[in-house]
Design an enzyme around this catalytic site. Structure first.
Site, mmCIF file in Angstrom:
data_model
loop_
_atom_site.group_PDB
_atom_site.id
_atom_site.type_symbol
_atom_site.label_atom_id
_atom_site.label_comp_id
_atom_site.label_asym_id
_atom_site.label_seq_id
_atom_site.Cartn_x
_atom_site.Cartn_y
_atom_site.Cartn_z
ATOM 1 C CB CYS A 141 -0.967 -0.017 1.176
ATOM 2 S SG CYS A 141 -0.190 0.001 2.803
ATOM 3 C CG ASN B 122 4.322 -1.721 5.182
ATOM 4 O OD1 ASN B 122 5.429 -2.054 5.582
ATOM 5 N ND2 ASN B 122 3.334 -2.599 5.094
ATOM 6 C CB CYS C 255 -3.707 1.587 7.074
ATOM 7 S SG CYS C 255 -3.556 3.022 8.161
ATOM 8 N NE ARG C 256 -4.508 1.525 1.846
ATOM 9 C CZ ARG C 256 -4.311 2.298 0.794
ATOM 10 N NH1 ARG C 256 -5.174 2.250 -0.208
ATOM 11 N NH2 ARG C 256 -3.274 3.103 0.738
ATOM 12 C CB SER C 257 0.223 -3.520 2.693
ATOM 13 O OG SER C 257 1.103 -2.629 3.313
ATOM 14 C CG ASP D 73 -5.334 5.706 2.591
ATOM 15 O OD1 ASP D 73 -5.351 5.257 3.748
ATOM 16 O OD2 ASP D 73 -4.467 6.471 2.156
HETATM 17 P P1 4NP Z 1 -1.783 2.801 4.099
HETATM 18 O O1 4NP Z 1 -2.438 4.126 4.668
HETATM 19 O O2 4NP Z 1 -1.234 3.119 2.734
HETATM 20 O O3 4NP Z 1 -2.918 1.850 4.045
HETATM 21 O O4 4NP Z 1 -0.699 2.390 5.080
HETATM 22 C C1 4NP Z 1 -1.744 5.335 4.752
HETATM 23 C C2 4NP Z 1 -0.887 5.563 5.792
HETATM 24 C C3 4NP Z 1 -0.236 6.776 5.895
HETATM 25 C C4 4NP Z 1 -0.434 7.748 4.949
HETATM 26 C C5 4NP Z 1 -1.293 7.517 3.896
HETATM 27 C C6 4NP Z 1 -1.938 6.299 3.791
HETATM 28 N N1 4NP Z 1 0.205 9.009 5.083
HETATM 29 O O5 4NP Z 1 -0.068 9.871 4.262
HETATM 30 O O6 4NP Z 1 1.024 9.168 5.980
#
Ligand code: 4NP
Length: 158
Positions: free
Chosen positions: A9, A12, A14-16, A128
Site C-alpha cells: 500500500c 505500510n 494500514c492496509r498492507s 485508504d
Molecule cells: P496505508 O495508509 O497506505 O494503508 O498504510 C496510509 C498511511 C499513511 C499515509 C497515507 C496512507 N500518510 O499519508 O502518511
C-alpha cells in the site's frame, strides 16, 4: 518451494500490514502456512520502522488478528524475491509498475490488484482508511478478508 506474497500500500501502516496479518491468520486456520511466505511494504517511506496504525491494530484485534509487522518501503529486490505483489489501490499499482520498470530484467513477481480476488464486494480498490473514521477500518478489514479468502482459494490450487 514456498510461494512468496508481498502486499503493498502507500504507507505500510494500514492496509498492507492488515492484509499480511489476515493472510497469515487464514493460512494458519487452513493449515496451509507451510506453503507460503508473506510480507508487506509501502511505496512511500514516511513510516519506516513503525508498527501499524493503532486504529488498524485495534480493529484487527477485535477479530482475533494480531498485526505485528513494522513498516518498510518496497525495494527493487522485492520484484525478484516475491512471486506475487498485491497492490491495494490504483495509485499503488501505478507506483509499483513504474518501479518495476527500473529493473534491468523483467519482474519475476506478478503485480495484481488485491481486489481482483474479492468475491462478495464490488470495490475497484481497497480504500485508504488513514484519514477516515473508525468505521473505515472495519470496512477495509471486511474487504481484505473477502479478497484474501479468494486469493488463498486461487493460489492454494497450484
Ligand atoms: P496505508 O495508509 O497506505 O494503508 O498504510 C496510509 C498511511 C499513511 C499515509 C497515507 C496512507 N500518510 O499519508 O502518511
Amino acid at each position: 518451494m514456498k510461494k512468496k506474497v508481498l502486499f503493498v500500500c502507500l504507507g505500510n501502516i494500514c492496509r498492507s500490514p492488515a492484509a499480511e496479518a489476515i493472510f497469515l491468520f487464514q493460512l494458519r486456520k487452513q493449515e496451509l502456512l507451510d506453503r507460503f511466505e508473506a510480507d508487506s511494504a509501502g511505496t512511500g517511506g514516511w513510516h519506516v520502522g513503525r508498527l501499524a496504525d493503532s486504529r488498524m491494530r485495534k480493529a484487527a484485534l477485535e477479530r482475533g488478528i494480531i498485526i505485528e509487522s513494522r513498516a518498510r518501503q518496497i525495494i527493487l529486490e522485492d520484484f525478484e524475491k516475491f512471486d506475487l505483489i498485491l497492490t491495494m489501490d490504483n495509485s499503488n499499482l501505478k507506483d509499483v509498475k513504474d518501479l518495476s520498470n527500473q529493473l534491468i530484467t523483467s519482474s519475476k513477481a506478478k503485480i495484481i490488484p488485491l481486489v481482483k480476488y474479492a468475491k462478495n464486494n464490488s470495490y475497484m480498490e481497497v480504500p485508504d482508511p488513514y484519514y477516515g473514521g473508525e468505521r473505515g477500518f472495519a470496512e477495509v478489514l471486511d474487504l481484505l478478508e473477502d479478497a484474501i479468502n479468494g486469493l488463498i482459494i486461487e493460489i492454494a490450487k497450484t
